[in-house]
Design a protein around this motif. Structure first.
Motif, PDB file in Angstrom:
ATOM      1  N   GLN A   3       0.837  -1.201   0.000  1.00 36.40           N
ATOM      2  CA  GLN A   3       0.000   0.000   0.000  1.00 36.40           C
ATOM      3  C   GLN A   3       0.870   1.248   0.000  1.00 36.40           C
ATOM      4  N   SER A   4       0.474   2.244  -0.780  1.00 33.55           N
ATOM      5  CA  SER A   4       1.146   3.540  -0.760  1.00 33.55           C
ATOM      6  C   SER A   4       0.457   4.431   0.253  1.00 33.55           C
ATOM      7  N   GLY A   5       1.255   5.187   0.986  1.00 31.74           N
ATOM      8  CA  GLY A   5       0.679   6.155   1.914  1.00 31.74           C
ATOM      9  C   GLY A   5       0.192   7.374   1.161  1.00 31.74           C
ATOM     10  N   VAL A   6      -0.883   7.952   1.665  1.00 27.29           N
ATOM     11  CA  VAL A   6      -1.437   9.168   1.082  1.00 27.29           C
ATOM     12  C   VAL A   6      -2.254   9.877   2.151  1.00 27.29           C
ATOM     13  N   THR A   7      -2.222  11.195   2.108  1.00 26.46           N
ATOM     14  CA  THR A   7      -3.093  11.986   2.968  1.00 26.46           C
ATOM     15  C   THR A   7      -4.250  12.497   2.123  1.00 26.46           C
ATOM     16  N   ILE A   8      -5.449  12.196   2.572  1.00 26.42           N
ATOM     17  CA  ILE A   8      -6.670  12.689   1.933  1.00 26.42           C
ATOM     18  C   ILE A   8      -7.195  13.780   2.864  1.00 26.42           C
ATOM     19  N   TRP A   9      -7.079  15.025   2.409  1.00 30.17           N
ATOM     20  CA  TRP A   9      -7.377  16.188   3.258  1.00 30.17           C
ATOM     21  C   TRP A   9      -8.735  16.755   2.876  1.00 30.17           C
ATOM     22  N   LEU A  10      -9.729  16.555   3.738  1.00 33.37           N
ATOM     23  CA  LEU A  10     -11.071  17.071   3.501  1.00 33.37           C
ATOM     24  C   LEU A  10     -11.206  18.428   4.176  1.00 33.37           C
ATOM     25  N   THR A  11     -11.478  19.450   3.392  1.00 34.75           N
ATOM     26  CA  THR A  11     -11.606  20.815   3.880  1.00 34.75           C
ATOM     27  C   THR A  11     -12.953  21.377   3.465  1.00 34.75           C
ATOM     28  N   ARG A  96       0.557  20.445   1.973  1.00 37.49           N
ATOM     29  CA  ARG A  96       0.610  19.620   0.759  1.00 37.49           C
ATOM     30  C   ARG A  96       2.059  19.446   0.301  1.00 37.49           C
ATOM     31  N   GLY A  97       2.810  20.545   0.287  1.00 38.23           N
ATOM     32  CA  GLY A  97       4.194  20.511  -0.163  1.00 38.23           C
ATOM     33  C   GLY A  97       5.074  19.627   0.700  1.00 38.23           C
ATOM     34  N   LYS A  98       4.820  19.605   1.997  1.00 38.90           N
ATOM     35  CA  LYS A  98       5.618  18.774   2.906  1.00 38.90           C
ATOM     36  C   LYS A  98       5.261  17.297   2.798  1.00 38.90           C
ATOM     37  N   ILE A  99       3.980  17.005   2.597  1.00 41.68           N
ATOM     38  CA  ILE A  99       3.535  15.609   2.572  1.00 41.68           C
ATOM     39  C   ILE A  99       3.809  14.952   1.223  1.00 41.68           C
ATOM     40  N   GLY A 100       3.537  15.651   0.150  1.00 48.49           N
ATOM     41  CA  GLY A 100       3.766  15.081  -1.187  1.00 48.49           C
ATOM     42  C   GLY A 100       2.580  14.266  -1.673  1.00 48.49           C
ATOM     43  N   ASN A 101       2.384  13.077  -1.121  1.00 48.79           N
ATOM     44  CA  ASN A 101       1.242  12.236  -1.503  1.00 48.79           C
ATOM     45  C   ASN A 101       0.009  12.804  -0.820  1.00 48.79           C
ATOM     46  N   PHE A 102      -0.694  13.675  -1.514  1.00 50.84           N
ATOM     47  CA  PHE A 102      -1.728  14.508  -0.906  1.00 50.84           C
ATOM     48  C   PHE A 102      -2.884  14.668  -1.876  1.00 50.84           C
ATOM     49  N   VAL A 103      -4.079  14.398  -1.402  1.00 49.66           N
ATOM     50  CA  VAL A 103      -5.285  14.555  -2.214  1.00 49.66           C
ATOM     51  C   VAL A 103      -6.204  15.509  -1.456  1.00 49.66           C
ATOM     52  N   VAL A 105      -9.629  17.343  -0.909  1.00 50.86           N
ATOM     53  CA  VAL A 105     -11.051  17.163  -1.180  1.00 50.86           C
ATOM     54  C   VAL A 105     -11.787  18.377  -0.627  1.00 50.86           C
ATOM     55  N   PHE A 106     -12.386  19.136  -1.518  1.00 45.54           N
ATOM     56  CA  PHE A 106     -13.173  20.292  -1.110  1.00 45.54           C
ATOM     57  C   PHE A 106     -14.603  19.817  -0.866  1.00 45.54           C
ATOM     58  N   VAL A 107     -14.989  19.781   0.394  1.00 41.72           N
ATOM     59  CA  VAL A 107     -16.349  19.411   0.763  1.00 41.72           C
ATOM     60  C   VAL A 107     -17.148  20.707   0.746  1.00 41.72           C
ATOM     61  N   PRO A 147      -8.786  21.666  -6.261  1.00 41.20           N
ATOM     62  CA  PRO A 147      -8.749  20.417  -5.486  1.00 41.20           C
ATOM     63  C   PRO A 147      -8.805  19.206  -6.414  1.00 41.20           C
ATOM     64  N   GLU A 148      -8.245  18.108  -5.954  1.00 43.35           N
ATOM     65  CA  GLU A 148      -8.328  16.876  -6.743  1.00 43.35           C
ATOM     66  C   GLU A 148      -9.779  16.402  -6.846  1.00 43.35           C
ATOM     67  N   VAL A 149     -10.563  16.643  -5.783  1.00 42.08           N
ATOM     68  CA  VAL A 149     -11.965  16.225  -5.757  1.00 42.08           C
ATOM     69  C   VAL A 149     -12.795  17.340  -5.125  1.00 42.08           C
ATOM     70  N   GLU A 150     -13.970  17.583  -5.702  1.00 38.04           N
ATOM     71  CA  GLU A 150     -14.937  18.481  -5.067  1.00 38.04           C
ATOM     72  C   GLU A 150     -16.215  17.693  -4.838  1.00 38.04           C
ATOM     73  N   CYS A 151     -16.651  17.653  -3.588  1.00 37.65           N
ATOM     74  CA  CYS A 151     -17.901  16.988  -3.232  1.00 37.65           C
ATOM     75  C   CYS A 151     -18.932  18.067  -2.931  1.00 37.65           C
ATOM     76  N   ARG A 152     -19.959  18.138  -3.738  1.00 43.21           N
ATOM     77  CA  ARG A 152     -21.047  19.102  -3.534  1.00 43.21           C
ATOM     78  C   ARG A 152     -22.126  18.409  -2.702  1.00 43.21           C
ATOM     79  N   THR A 153     -21.992  18.509  -1.393  1.00 43.84           N
ATOM     80  CA  THR A 153     -22.877  17.742  -0.512  1.00 43.84           C
ATOM     81  C   THR A 153     -24.308  18.249  -0.497  1.00 43.84           C
ATOM     82  N   ASP A 154     -24.549  19.403  -1.088  1.00 43.24           N
ATOM     83  CA  ASP A 154     -25.925  19.886  -1.235  1.00 43.24           C
ATOM     84  C   ASP A 154     -26.584  19.323  -2.487  1.00 43.24           C
ATOM     85  N   LEU A 155     -25.800  18.749  -3.383  1.00 40.21           N
ATOM     86  CA  LEU A 155     -26.318  18.274  -4.665  1.00 40.21           C
ATOM     87  C   LEU A 155     -26.131  16.778  -4.902  1.00 40.21           C
TER      88      LEU A 155
END
Length: 181
Positions: A3-11, A96-103, A105-107, A147-155
Motif C-alpha cells: 500500500q502507498s501512503g497518502v493523505t486525503i485532506w477534507l476541507t 501539501r508541499g511537505k507531505i507530497g502524496n496529498f489529495v 477534497v473540497f467538501v 482540489p483533486e476532488v470536489e464533493c457538492r454535498t448539497d447536490l
C-alpha cells in the motif's frame, strides 16, 4: 501489493459534511483491509492541539501539527484521512508541499445549507456574537483553487461523494483498481 501512503485532506465549512464523508470513506477502506488513520479536527483539537485558539496564527499552527502527524503516517504507508475546516489556502498548500502524496477534497456546501445542518448550534452562537472569528461568519474560508476532488454535498448523495474520492484514489494509483472482465 504494498500500500502507498497518502493523505486525503477534507476541507470545508463547518457542517459541509467532512466528518460524514470521512466516516463513510473510513468504513469502505477498512472493508478493503487498507491501513489507515483518521485525524478529525475536533478530536485533534482536544488532544494534540489543545490550548491553541482561533486566531489566524493558531489556526495555521493547528493545521501544521495535523500535517506533521499526517506526513509521518503517510511516509510509513498509511492512508490518512484528515477532516478539518482548515480555512486558509496558504497553510493547506504548505502542508501539501511537505507531505507530497496529498489529495485535497473540497467538501462544498453553501453557507445557508451548512447553517441548516448546524447540529452543534455553532452558527447560531456565532450569529448571536457568542463565538468570535467563526469561519464563514466573521472569519474567511478560502476555498481550494484546484482540489483533486470536489464533493457538492448539497447536490450529491453521500455515496456519490465517497465514490468520487475512491475513483480519484484509484486513478492516482493509491488504491488497487477493480479489474473489469
Amino acid at each position: 501489493m504494498k500500500q502507498s501512503g497518502v493523505t486525503i485532506w477534507l476541507t470545508g465549512l463547518s457542517g459541509a459534511g467532512k466528518t460524514t464523508i470521512t466516516e463513510a470513506l473510513e468504513q469502505k477502506l477498512r472493508e478493503g483491509n487498507y491501513s489507515l488513520e483518521v485525524l478529525d479536527g475536533d478530536i485533534v483539537r482536544t488532544n494534540l492541539t489543545k490550548g491553541l485558539g482561533f486566531s489566524k496564527e493558531d489556526r495555521d499552527e493547528n493545521i501544521r501539527r495535523i500535517g506533521f502527524v499526517a506526513n509521518l503516517l503517510t511516509r510509513n504507508g498509511v492512508i490518512v484521512l484528515v477532516s478539518a475546516i482548515s480555512p486558509y489556502r496558504e497553510i493547506r498548500e504548505e502542508v501539501r508541499g511537505k507531505i507530497g502524496n496529498f489529495v485535497e477534497v473540497f467538501v462544498n456546501a453553501p453557507l445557508a445549507v451548512c447553517e441548516g445542518r448546524d447540529v452543534k448550534g455553532l452558527y447560531k452562537r456565532a450569529r448571536a456574537g457568542e463565538i468570535k472569528s467563526f469561519t464563514g461568519i466573521d472569519d474567511p474560508y478560502e476555498p481550494p483553487l484546484d482540489p483533486e476532488v470536489e464533493c457538492r454535498t448539497d447536490l450529491e448523495t453521500l455515496e456519490e461523494s465517497v465514490n468520487k474520492i475512491w475513483h480519484k484514489l484509484e486513478t492516482m494509483g493509491y488504491l488497487a483498481q477493480a479489474v473489469t472482465v
